[in-house]
Scaffold this motif. Structure first.
Motif, short mmCIF file in Angstrom:
data_model
loop_
_atom_site.label_atom_id
_atom_site.label_comp_id
_atom_site.label_asym_id
_atom_site.label_seq_id
_atom_site.Cartn_x
_atom_site.Cartn_y
_atom_site.Cartn_z
N ASP A 140 16.97 26.59 -0.67
CA ASP A 140 15.83 26.41 -1.56
C ASP A 140 15.05 25.13 -1.23
N ILE A 141 15.72 24.15 -0.61
CA ILE A 141 15.00 22.96 -0.16
C ILE A 141 14.19 23.31 1.09
N ALA A 142 14.81 24.10 1.98
CA ALA A 142 14.12 24.51 3.20
C ALA A 142 12.87 25.33 2.90
N GLU A 143 12.87 25.99 1.74
CA GLU A 143 11.70 26.80 1.33
C GLU A 143 10.42 25.98 1.28
N HIS A 144 10.55 24.67 1.02
CA HIS A 144 9.36 23.82 0.94
C HIS A 144 8.70 23.66 2.30
N ALA A 145 9.46 23.86 3.40
CA ALA A 145 8.91 23.69 4.74
C ALA A 145 8.11 24.94 5.12
N LYS A 146 7.21 24.76 6.10
CA LYS A 146 6.39 25.89 6.52
C LYS A 146 7.07 26.70 7.60
N ARG A 147 8.03 26.06 8.29
CA ARG A 147 8.71 26.73 9.40
C ARG A 147 10.19 26.40 9.31
N GLN A 148 11.04 27.35 9.62
CA GLN A 148 12.49 27.13 9.52
C GLN A 148 13.16 27.47 10.85
N ILE A 149 13.91 26.47 11.35
CA ILE A 149 14.69 26.71 12.57
C ILE A 149 16.15 26.74 12.15
N ILE A 150 16.83 27.83 12.49
CA ILE A 150 18.24 27.94 12.10
C ILE A 150 19.11 27.84 13.34
N LEU A 151 20.06 26.90 13.30
CA LEU A 151 20.97 26.70 14.43
C LEU A 151 22.29 27.38 14.15
N ARG A 152 22.92 27.88 15.21
CA ARG A 152 24.28 28.40 15.09
C ARG A 152 24.98 28.15 16.41
N ASP A 153 26.14 27.53 16.36
CA ASP A 153 26.94 27.25 17.57
C ASP A 153 26.14 26.51 18.64
N THR A 163 0.83 -1.20 0.00
CA THR A 163 0.00 0.00 0.00
C THR A 163 0.87 1.26 0.00
N VAL A 164 1.87 1.30 0.88
CA VAL A 164 2.71 2.49 0.99
C VAL A 164 3.55 2.68 -0.27
N LEU A 165 4.03 1.57 -0.84
CA LEU A 165 4.82 1.69 -2.07
C LEU A 165 3.98 2.28 -3.20
N LYS A 166 2.70 1.87 -3.26
CA LYS A 166 1.80 2.44 -4.28
C LYS A 166 1.60 3.92 -4.01
N GLN A 167 1.48 4.26 -2.73
CA GLN A 167 1.25 5.64 -2.33
C GLN A 167 2.39 6.55 -2.80
N VAL A 168 3.64 6.05 -2.77
CA VAL A 168 4.77 6.88 -3.22
C VAL A 168 5.04 6.70 -4.72
N GLY A 169 4.15 5.97 -5.41
CA GLY A 169 4.26 5.85 -6.86
C GLY A 169 5.21 4.76 -7.34
N LEU A 170 5.43 3.71 -6.53
CA LEU A 170 6.35 2.65 -6.93
C LEU A 170 5.65 1.30 -7.01
N GLY A 171 4.34 1.32 -7.23
CA GLY A 171 3.57 0.07 -7.29
C GLY A 171 4.11 -0.92 -8.30
N ILE A 200 10.79 14.76 -5.07
CA ILE A 200 10.78 14.26 -3.69
C ILE A 200 10.16 15.30 -2.77
N MET A 201 10.49 16.58 -2.99
CA MET A 201 9.93 17.62 -2.13
C MET A 201 8.43 17.75 -2.35
N ASP A 202 7.99 17.55 -3.60
CA ASP A 202 6.55 17.55 -3.86
C ASP A 202 5.87 16.42 -3.08
N LEU A 203 6.56 15.26 -3.06
CA LEU A 203 6.02 14.12 -2.31
C LEU A 203 5.88 14.48 -0.83
#
Lengths: 404, 252
Positions: B225-238, B147-155, B203-206
């Motif tokens: 640009d990958i992080a742009e797909h997320a709704k919230r961004q947490i940036i770490l430093r040190d 079921t899950v494999l079909k869901q990700v388009g690999l049926g 993959i990001m669309d998935l």
């Protein structure tokens, strides 16, 4: 169900590295095969000895002439044993003797029709079959009357008719010549099999008196065979026989015997002991090779754990607990050992058969040895698989996932 | 694991009072120190984050910022030196190795940069693996994996081995494997790092589709640009949270 999956993974991993698995198993195969072959040879040898003891009869004592010793000096000639010795034993130690067969023997040319063989001819008494734990298969043994009247009767060993090109039953009543003297065949002995280096089945038996006066021309005995009656103490009997023999041979006190009193069964018991010791020695060598095989398995399992560090990391990340990873590698080691054990058992059976066919040694596959060898190889797998498996189980998932 | 016997609502009730009731991940003053020879490296230096159900969060930061350490911590592969971490109400900071393995199996779906599929197993067998460790029976395991494999388009390709699949397809197998045991969070570490840009978009669309269907997703990446797909961004430093905001607000 998780166990089933674990078995599957172990099986697939072995199948993926067939050659390596085979080489790894080789130590166990050779070890188990060696254990089974060695035990089969040992059991066969022991069975042989038991059969020989049974063939000789458990109560047999033999007396043979030997060189005497006097104060550490061995005399150069043997004093012959004579029919008088046998008569004296019979007269003075009757209660210690059940059956007695004095034997005088010499190799003679024996002719039958156009066949001519060289056979060991033995002059003996009618009690011979009883004394040597055998029987007459065809026809009859000569009697005391035949002996007293110096009849030219012959009883053949089981192989002799065949050596003369005739079947045993048809030999009865036929005439063979021994040293040109015609003898009537009155019986054929049952087969006894070879004992040590002599084969009584190839011998010919004639009455003692006939042998003394018509064939050999002397009264010298090669051997006296005796059996003890039931319930007689063997040592007391031996002392009696020795005392009478020393008296007859006029041996002075302090002088050594010029005859040997022997219980062949004692000798064979020693042989059995020797074969057991020998088996134990070979078995310990075989066990060492099993342990070496186990170390080989440990080695390859450690390689396998290192090779599959990444896989272990993945499995751990996906939720495999320590015990799951551990059993996966333990089962793999166990499977290597057990498959090796099964192949080793087959190898041992084949090797045992080859040994008995090509070397003529009797072997007997012992089910106990098969079970023990198999169990031991499983133990080797568990023992030598444990450390690599623990190592796999304790790998850190983060490090393992990074491993390339 | 007495705590595991409680249901989610009961566990959530044990959390500190200021935590929202739909929080999946809560960290308080999270520290992680490593001893490297004679030096003590402070990879995390007091991280407080809260992630609620059905959020799509990107964790960003330069190398050495502690984002890998935080990911390991969130993924229950590692435990903090100090501070506390609740995952779906489980107090992870006090669990032992085997309990962590069970939590990972039940609550977390991993997607890695290098896919991390078992090379000798088919796509289907790879996807079944978390269910094997969850103790799910063979038939149900297979059905759920399919079921899950079909869901990700690999049926169509579920009996292929990883080396017979393209990079994008492999990552889809990994996503299917991550989803098959219905985890609380999907934790993706540079999921597009080994993919070309077209496949990365796929993959990001998935991921976005999964998010719309209600999946909580945490994405660890250093690519903006990958992080742009997320709704919230947490940036770490040190080893600390330098900024934490909604993607839409950052652009505003």
């Amino acid at each position: 169900m998780l166990i089933g999956e674990t078995f599957n993974v172990a099986f697939r991993s072995i199948r993926a590295n067939k050659l390596r698995a085979l080489l790894t198993m080789l130590g166990v195969i050779i070890g188990v095969g060696a254990v089974i072959t060695v035990v089969a040879m040992g059991t066969g040898a022991q069975r042989n000895v038991e059969n020989q003891i049974n063939a000789l009869g458990a109560n047999l004592i033999t007396i043979e002439p030997s060189r005497s010793r006097f104060g550490g000096v061995e005399s150069s000639s043997t004093v012959p044993m004579t029919i008088d010795d046998a008569v004296a034993l019979r007269r003075d130690a009757a209660e210690y003797i059940d059956a007695m067969a004095p034997e005088m023997e010499r190799r003679q040319q024996v002719e039958y029709g156009n066949q001519n063989i060289n056979a060991n001819v033995k002059g003996t008494t009618p009690e011979y079959p009883e004394a040597r734990n055998t029987r007459v298969e065809y026809g009859r043994m000569f009697t005391t009357g035949d002996d007293d009247s110096r009849q030219r009767y012959a009883v053949l060993g089981a192989n002799v008719p065949d050596n003369l090109g005739q079947n045993p039953a048809a030999m009865i009543g036929q005439t063979v010549t021994i040293r040109q003297i015609p003898f009537e065949v009155i019986g054929v002995m049952a087969s006894r099999g070879s004992i040590g280096w002599s084969n009584p089945d190839d011998e010919i038996y004639i009455p003692l008196t006939t042998a003394r006066f018509r064939v050999m021309g002397n009264d010298r005995l090669g051997q006296i065979s005796l059996t003890l009656p039931e319930g007689v103490n063997r040592n007391t009997a031996l002392i009696q026989f020795e005392r009478i023999m020393r008296r007859e041979h006029r041996i002075r006190p302090g002088e050594g015997n010029n005859f040997n009193l022997r219980s062949p069964t004692d000798y064979l018991a020693t042989a059995e002991e020797t074969s057991k010791t020998f088996s134990a020695l070979l078995l310990s060598i075989a066990a060492v090779s099993l342990v070496v095989g186990g170390i080989g398995i440990m080695n390859i399992m450690l390689v396998s754990v290192t090779e599959r560090t990444k896989e272990i990391g993945i499995r751990k990340a996906l939720g495999a607990t320590r015990i799951v990873i551990m059993s996966q590698f333990l089962i793999e080691a166990l499977m290597l050992c057990l498959v090796g054990g099964v192949i080793g058992i087959g190898f041992g059976v084949v090797a045992s058969n080859l040994v008995s066919k090509n070397l003529g040694w009797s072997t007997e596959i012992s089910p106990t040895a098969v079970a023990v060898a198999f169990g031991f190889s499983a133990l080797v797998g568990l023992f030598f698989g444990l450390w690599p498996a623990r190592r796999a189980a304790s790998l850190d998932p983060i490090q393992s996932l990074r491993y390339e | 694991m007495a705590r595991g016997m409680l249901d989610t609502a009961e566990r959530m009730a044990l959390l500190p009072g200021d935590v929202p009731r739909d929080a999946v991940i809560v960290t308080r003053n999270l520290h992680r120190e490593y001893v490297m020879g004679t030096e003590v490296v402070r990879a995390l230096n007091g991280v407080d984050i809260t992630i609620r159900r059905n959020e799509f969060v990107a964790i960003m930061g330069p190398s050495g910022s502690g984002k890998s350490t935080l990911m390991n911590m969130i993924g229950c592969l590692d435990t903090p030196s100090e501070g506390e971490y609740w995952l779906n109400g489980h107090r992870v900071s006090e669990l032992d190795d085997d309990d962590l393995a069970r939590i990972r199996n039940k609550e977390i779906g991993f997607v890695f940069q290098t896919f991390n599929l078992l090379p000798r197993a088919s796509a289907l067998a790879n996807v079944e693996l978390p269910l094997v460790y969850a103790g799910v029976g063979g038939r149900e395991r297979r059905e759920r994996a399919e079921t899950v494999l079909k869901q990700v388009g690999l049926g169509e390709r579920m009996h292929h081995r990883p080396n017979e699949l393209s990079g994008g397809q492999r990552q889809r197998v990994a996503v299917a494997r991550a989803l098959v045991n219905k985890p609380s969070i999907l934790l993706a570490d540079e999921p597009t790092g080994n993919l070309d840009s077209a496949t990365s978009v796929e993959i990001m669309d998935l991921f976005e589709t999964l998010h719309r269907e209600g999946q909580t997703i945490i994405l660890v990446t250093h690519e903006p640009d990958i992080a742009e797909h997320a709704k919230r961004q947490i940036i770490l430093r040190d080893g600390k949270v330098a900024s934490d905001g909604l993607t839409a607000e950052i652009h505003a």
